[in-house]
Design an enzyme around this catalytic site. Structure first.
Site, PDB file in Angstrom:
ATOM      1  N   ASP A  33       0.850  -1.190   0.000  1.00 45.19           N
ATOM      2  CA  ASP A  33       0.000   0.000   0.000  1.00 45.19           C
ATOM      3  C   ASP A  33       0.884   1.237   0.000  1.00 45.19           C
ATOM      4  O   ASP A  33       1.910   1.254   0.684  1.00 45.19           O
ATOM      5  CB  ASP A  33      -0.900  -0.023   1.264  1.00 45.19           C
ATOM      6  CG  ASP A  33      -2.138   0.834   1.114  1.00 45.19           C
ATOM      7  OD1 ASP A  33      -1.985   2.057   0.896  1.00 45.19           O
ATOM      8  OD2 ASP A  33      -3.255   0.303   1.204  1.00 45.19           O
ATOM      9  N   GLY A  38      -5.263   4.955   2.327  1.00 46.14           N
ATOM     10  CA  GLY A  38      -5.342   4.008   3.436  1.00 46.14           C
ATOM     11  C   GLY A  38      -4.745   4.598   4.705  1.00 46.14           C
ATOM     12  O   GLY A  38      -4.099   5.648   4.679  1.00 46.14           O
ATOM     13  N   SER A 122     -16.124  -3.966  -9.916  1.00 47.76           N
ATOM     14  CA  SER A 122     -17.239  -3.113  -9.482  1.00 47.76           C
ATOM     15  C   SER A 122     -18.472  -3.303 -10.347  1.00 47.76           C
ATOM     16  O   SER A 122     -18.374  -3.649 -11.536  1.00 47.76           O
ATOM     17  CB  SER A 122     -16.778  -1.653  -9.573  1.00 47.76           C
ATOM     18  OG  SER A 122     -17.870  -0.782  -9.513  1.00 47.76           O
ATOM     19  N   TYR A 147     -13.176   5.069 -14.451  1.00 45.59           N
ATOM     20  CA  TYR A 147     -12.940   4.065 -13.401  1.00 45.59           C
ATOM     21  C   TYR A 147     -13.521   2.719 -13.840  1.00 45.59           C
ATOM     22  O   TYR A 147     -12.856   1.675 -13.719  1.00 45.59           O
ATOM     23  CB  TYR A 147     -13.614   4.575 -12.131  1.00 45.59           C
ATOM     24  CG  TYR A 147     -13.762   3.600 -10.988  1.00 45.59           C
ATOM     25  CD1 TYR A 147     -12.807   3.533  -9.974  1.00 45.59           C
ATOM     26  CD2 TYR A 147     -14.895   2.789 -10.881  1.00 45.59           C
ATOM     27  CE1 TYR A 147     -12.962   2.664  -8.904  1.00 45.59           C
ATOM     28  CE2 TYR A 147     -15.057   1.920  -9.813  1.00 45.59           C
ATOM     29  CZ  TYR A 147     -14.081   1.874  -8.825  1.00 45.59           C
ATOM     30  OH  TYR A 147     -14.263   1.012  -7.764  1.00 45.59           O
ATOM     31  N   ASN A 176     -22.100  -0.973  -3.828  1.00 46.47           N
ATOM     32  CA  ASN A 176     -21.497   0.080  -3.002  1.00 46.47           C
ATOM     33  C   ASN A 176     -21.212  -0.511  -1.633  1.00 46.47           C
ATOM     34  O   ASN A 176     -22.129  -0.982  -0.964  1.00 46.47           O
ATOM     35  CB  ASN A 176     -22.463   1.246  -2.849  1.00 46.47           C
ATOM     36  CG  ASN A 176     -22.584   2.015  -4.133  1.00 46.47           C
ATOM     37  OD1 ASN A 176     -21.813   2.928  -4.388  1.00 46.47           O
ATOM     38  ND2 ASN A 176     -23.511   1.606  -4.971  1.00 46.47           N
ATOM     39  N   VAL A 186     -20.877   8.255  -0.212  1.00 43.31           N
ATOM     40  CA  VAL A 186     -21.974   9.190   0.011  1.00 43.31           C
ATOM     41  C   VAL A 186     -22.230   9.455   1.497  1.00 43.31           C
ATOM     42  O   VAL A 186     -22.450  10.606   1.904  1.00 43.31           O
ATOM     43  CB  VAL A 186     -23.245   8.699  -0.739  1.00 43.31           C
ATOM     44  CG1 VAL A 186     -23.707   7.336  -0.288  1.00 43.31           C
ATOM     45  CG2 VAL A 186     -24.383   9.698  -0.612  1.00 43.31           C
ATOM     46  N   ILE A 187     -22.183   8.436   2.345  1.00 37.44           N
ATOM     47  CA  ILE A 187     -22.485   8.645   3.767  1.00 37.44           C
ATOM     48  C   ILE A 187     -21.380   9.481   4.411  1.00 37.44           C
ATOM     49  O   ILE A 187     -21.641  10.436   5.156  1.00 37.44           O
ATOM     50  CB  ILE A 187     -22.648   7.287   4.493  1.00 37.44           C
ATOM     51  CG1 ILE A 187     -23.748   6.472   3.809  1.00 37.44           C
ATOM     52  CG2 ILE A 187     -22.952   7.484   5.965  1.00 37.44           C
ATOM     53  CD1 ILE A 187     -23.866   5.046   4.280  1.00 37.44           C
ATOM     54  N   GLY A 276     -20.873  10.274 -15.631  1.00 40.43           N
ATOM     55  CA  GLY A 276     -20.285   8.947 -15.439  1.00 40.43           C
ATOM     56  C   GLY A 276     -20.889   8.198 -14.267  1.00 40.43           C
ATOM     57  O   GLY A 276     -20.613   7.015 -14.064  1.00 40.43           O
TER      58      GLY A 276
HETATM   59  P1  NAD Z   1      -9.662   2.644  -0.244  1.00 41.79           P
HETATM   60  O1  NAD Z   1      -9.252   3.927  -0.851  1.00 41.79           O
HETATM   61  O2  NAD Z   1      -9.997   2.638   1.199  1.00 41.79           O
HETATM   62  O3  NAD Z   1      -8.556   1.531  -0.487  1.00 41.79           O
HETATM   63  C1  NAD Z   1      -7.636   1.591  -1.543  1.00 41.79           C
HETATM   64  C2  NAD Z   1      -6.264   1.347  -0.933  1.00 41.79           C
HETATM   65  O4  NAD Z   1      -5.317   1.267  -1.991  1.00 41.79           O
HETATM   66  C3  NAD Z   1      -5.800   2.465   0.000  1.00 41.79           C
HETATM   67  O5  NAD Z   1      -5.251   1.903   1.167  1.00 41.79           O
HETATM   68  C4  NAD Z   1      -4.741   3.204  -0.824  1.00 41.79           C
HETATM   69  O6  NAD Z   1      -3.767   3.805   0.008  1.00 41.79           O
HETATM   70  C5  NAD Z   1      -4.202   2.091  -1.683  1.00 41.79           C
HETATM   71  N1  NAD Z   1      -3.671   2.551  -2.971  1.00 41.79           N
HETATM   72  C6  NAD Z   1      -4.273   3.371  -3.870  1.00 41.79           C
HETATM   73  N2  NAD Z   1      -3.488   3.556  -4.938  1.00 41.79           N
HETATM   74  C7  NAD Z   1      -2.360   2.829  -4.707  1.00 41.79           C
HETATM   75  C8  NAD Z   1      -1.165   2.629  -5.442  1.00 41.79           C
HETATM   76  N3  NAD Z   1      -0.968   3.223  -6.628  1.00 41.79           N
HETATM   77  N4  NAD Z   1      -0.216   1.826  -4.917  1.00 41.79           N
HETATM   78  C9  NAD Z   1      -0.386   1.230  -3.717  1.00 41.79           C
HETATM   79  N5  NAD Z   1      -1.500   1.406  -2.963  1.00 41.79           N
HETATM   80  C10 NAD Z   1      -2.474   2.189  -3.461  1.00 41.79           C
HETATM   81  O7  NAD Z   1     -10.875   2.092  -1.120  1.00 41.79           O
HETATM   82  P2  NAD Z   1     -11.838   0.837  -0.891  1.00 41.79           P
HETATM   83  O8  NAD Z   1     -13.204   1.352  -0.897  1.00 41.79           O
HETATM   84  O9  NAD Z   1     -11.364  -0.007   0.232  1.00 41.79           O
HETATM   85  O10 NAD Z   1     -11.632   0.081  -2.264  1.00 41.79           O
HETATM   86  C11 NAD Z   1     -10.877  -1.108  -2.394  1.00 41.79           C
HETATM   87  C12 NAD Z   1     -11.083  -1.658  -3.784  1.00 41.79           C
HETATM   88  O11 NAD Z   1     -12.443  -2.016  -3.973  1.00 41.79           O
HETATM   89  C13 NAD Z   1     -10.738  -0.690  -4.905  1.00 41.79           C
HETATM   90  O12 NAD Z   1     -10.138  -1.393  -5.963  1.00 41.79           O
HETATM   91  C14 NAD Z   1     -12.079  -0.168  -5.339  1.00 41.79           C
HETATM   92  O13 NAD Z   1     -12.070   0.269  -6.681  1.00 41.79           O
HETATM   93  C15 NAD Z   1     -12.926  -1.396  -5.156  1.00 41.79           C
HETATM   94  N6  NAD Z   1     -14.351  -1.112  -5.018  1.00 41.79           N
HETATM   95  C16 NAD Z   1     -14.786  -0.411  -3.940  1.00 41.79           C
HETATM   96  C17 NAD Z   1     -16.149  -0.141  -3.809  1.00 41.79           C
HETATM   97  C18 NAD Z   1     -16.697   0.628  -2.632  1.00 41.79           C
HETATM   98  O14 NAD Z   1     -17.903   0.882  -2.594  1.00 41.79           O
HETATM   99  N7  NAD Z   1     -15.892   1.028  -1.656  1.00 41.79           N
HETATM  100  C19 NAD Z   1     -17.055  -0.591  -4.790  1.00 41.79           C
HETATM  101  C20 NAD Z   1     -16.574  -1.294  -5.876  1.00 41.79           C
HETATM  102  C21 NAD Z   1     -15.213  -1.566  -5.970  1.00 41.79           C
END
Ligand code: NAD
Length: 322
Positions: A33, A38, A122, A147, A176, A186-187, A276
Site C-alpha cells: 500500500d 489508506g 465493481s 474508473y 457500493n 456518500v455517507i 459517469g
Molecule cells: P480505499 O481507498 O480505502 O482503499 C484503496 C487502498 O489502496 C488504500 O489503502 C490506498 O492507500 C491504496 N492505494 C491506492 N493507490 C495505490 C497505489 N498506486 N499503490 C499502492 N497502494 C495504493 O478504497 P476501498 O473502498 O477499500 O476500495 C478497495 C477496492 O475495492 C478498490 O479497488 C475499489 O475500486 C474497489 N471497489 C470499492 C467499492 C466501494 O464501494 N468502496 C465498490 C466497488 C469496488
C-alpha cells in the site's frame, strides 16, 4: 502450512477488513500500500503482532510489486483509485493505477509463480443500460466512467492470464460497500458536509439515484466464502445485498443519526451525481447466494449501521450538537 497472502490496498477500507479475517484464520499477510487513501491505524494491530508486514510501495512501480510478490501464495488485489468522480477532471489516473497497475500485478505473479488472484471489480462495469438486478451473465458490458473502464480492463487482463498462463482468478463485482473505517462515499460525504454546516445538506443530483449497499464485513466474508467453495479457473461473482436505497433516503438517515434535525436537504438536480455516475444499479446476487452465503445487512440497515459507526469514529456527535 501458513498461507502467505498479498493484499494490495490492504491499509484501505475494504482491504483492512479483509486482513482482519485473513489473520484470524492464520494467514500471514503482506500489505502492499502507498497509504494514499489508506491508514496505518486500520492494520497497526496486525503489524505489531507480526501477523502482517507492510511494504509501503506503489503498484504503478513494477520493481516494487516484484519485491512484494516474493513467496506469496495468493494475491488480493484491491489497490486502486477509489474516487470515480476524479475521472471527470483527470483522465489518466484510472488508466495508470487501475489498468496498467493490474498488469504489473499479474505479470509479477507470473514471474513469481503465484497461482491465485482475487480482484476487487465493481458493479459499474455493467454501465447504465443493464437489466436490474444485473446478473453476471449480462453483456456486452459498456462502462460509462473511466474508473469502470479500468475495472473492465483489469478483468480482461486477469482473464487473459488465466487463459494463457494458467493462474486461477476470482473476480468480484462489488455493489457500493459501506461500513466502519469508511473514508469516502456518500455517507462519509454527507456527515462531513453536516459537520461543516449543520443547517443544510447539499445532495448531488435529484436524490432519486437508487443503488444497493453492502456492509463491508459482509463483503469481506463473502470474498473468503466464495473462494473456499468455488473452484473454477475463472470465477466471476457479483457481491451485493438484496435491495436498494435512494440517495434521498440516505440523506434522511444521516440527518436523523447526526441529530442535525433542522438541516435543510437541498438537491442540485439532474438524474445523477456527476458525469459517469450510474443513477440506478442493483446487482443480481443469486450466484453468491447459491454458494450458501447470505448478507447480514440489507441496504438500509447497512446505511444506518455505517452512519452511526462513522459519526462515532469521526467523533462528530458531540462536535455538532454542542
Ligand atoms: P480505499 O481507498 O480505502 O482503499 C484503496 C487502498 O489502496 C488504500 O489503502 C490506498 O492507500 C491504496 N492505494 C491506492 N493507490 C495505490 C497505489 N498506486 N499503490 C499502492 N497502494 C495504493 O478504497 P476501498 O473502498 O477499500 O476500495 C478497495 C477496492 O475495492 C478498490 O479497488 C475499489 O475500486 C474497489 N471497489 C470499492 C467499492 C466501494 O464501494 N468502496 C465498490 C466497488 C469496488
Amino acid at each position: 502450512m501458513t498461507m502467505r497472502a498479498l493484499v494490495t490496498g490492504g491499509a484501505g477500507f475494504i482491504g483492512s477488513h479483509l486482513i482482519d479475517r485473513l489473520v484470524a484464520r492464520g494467514d500471514h499477510v503482506v500489505v502492499l500500500d502507498n497509504l494514499s487513501s489508506g491508514h496505518l491505524s486500520f492494520i497497526q494491530e496486525h503489524l505489531d503482532n507480526g501477523n502482517a508486514t507492510l511494504v509501503q510501495a506503489d503498484i504503478t512501480q513494477f520493481d516494487e510489486v516484484m519485491v512484494a510478490m516474493k513467496g506469496i501464495d495468493c494475491v488480493y488485489h484491491l489497490a486502486a483509485n477509489p474516487d470515480i468522480r476524479l475521472g471527470t477532471r483527470i483522465t489518466d489516473t484510472d488508466l495508470k493505477q487501475g489498468t496498467l497497475a493490474t498488469y504489473n500485478i499479474v505479470e509479477a505473479m507470473r514471474l513469481n509463480n503465484v497461482g491465485t488472484i482475487a480482484f476487487a471489480s465493481s458493479s459499474v462495469v455493467y454501465g447504465e443500460d443493464a437489466p436490474l438486478p444485473t446478473p453476471e451473465s449480462h453483456g456486452p458490458c459498456m462502462p460509462i466512467s473511466l474508473y469502470g473502464a479500468s475495472k473492465q480492463a483489469g478483468e480482461g487482463l486477469i482473464s487473459s492470464w488465466v487463459g494463457t498462463f494458467g493462474i486461477k482468478a476470482y473476480i468480484f463485482r462489488f455493489a457500493n460497500i459501506i461500513g466502519t473505517r469508511g473514508t469516502h462515499g456518500v455517507i462519509f460525504d454527507f456527515i462531513h458536509k453536516l459537520k461543516k454546516d449543520p443547517s443544510r445538506l447539499e445532495v448531488l443530483g435529484n436524490g432519486l439515484q437508487e443503488k444497493s449497499y453492502m456492509e463491508v464485513g459482509d463483503c469481506a466474508d463473502a470474498i473468503l466464502h466464495v473462494m473456499s467453495c468455488s473452484n473454477d479457473s475463472l470465477n466471476l461473482y457479483n457481491l451485493g445485498s438484496h435491495d436498494t436505497a435512494s440517495v434521498r433516503r440516505i440523506a434522511e438517515i444521516v440527518v436523523e443519526t447526526t441529530g442535525c434535525h433542522d438541516a435543510n436537504i437541498e438537491y442540485t438536480g439532474g438524474d445523477r451525481g456527476w458525469a459517469g455516475d450510474i443513477p440506478r444499479a442493483m446487482l443480481g446476487i443469486e450466484k453468491m447466494l447459491s454458494t450458501g452465503f447470505d448478507v447480514r445487512y440489507n441496504s438500509e440497515e447497512a446505511i444506518r449501521h455505517t452512519a452511526l459507526a462513522l459519526i462515532e469514529e469521526i467523533g462528530l456527535n458531540t462536535e455538532m450538537n454542542s
